[in-house]
Design a protein around this motif. Structure first.
Motif: not given
Length: 131
Positions: A49-55
């Motif tokens: 699973t790949l996710v978009v992360l916003e630090p």
């Protein structure tokens, strides 16, 4: 870890070391903003699973405003984090360690789902931080 006003998001190209000035690995906080589907998939990432992360910047973490503020990135997530959840992630060469001895082309990996955060002397539940 104070990630600075930009969320610690200075350019970190592929394979960039995430060690801080003391030689220790950095782990950063981010909010899951979405999921990624590869087509055609990279063979080593099939079933991952790949996710978009916003630090999250330190200022936004302290403000508990639910904003992240950093430059988004894609990470492998084996934990099942949902959209809107806060996670800790590692970057660089260490992100591929969970796949050893295989060589998997990843630059970021979700290492844990955050239940609560302590900033200063006050403890804030994760749900308060991400609102």
């Amino acid at each position: 870890h104070d990630s600075g006003a930009d969320g610690g998001c200075g350019y970190r190209g592929p394979g960039t070391d995430t060690k801080d000035e003391h030689g220790e690995d950095d782990m950063r906080l981010g909010i899951v903003r979405g999921h990624v589907t590869l087509s055609p998939a990279v063979p080593e990432l099939l079933g991952k699973t790949l996710v978009v992360l916003e630090p999250i910047t330190m200022a936004n973490l302290i403000a508990k405003n639910g904003l992240a503020g950093g430059k988004s990135l894609v990470a492998v997530d084996a934990l099942g984090a949902a959209k809107g959840q806060m996670v800790a992630f590692t970057e660089g060469r260490e992100a591929a360690n969970p796949f050893w001895p295989k060589q998997v082309p990843v630059d970021a990996y979700c290492t844990l789902i955050v239940d609560s955060i302590t900033t200063g002397n006050t403890q804030h539940q994760e749900s308060e931080v991400s609102q």
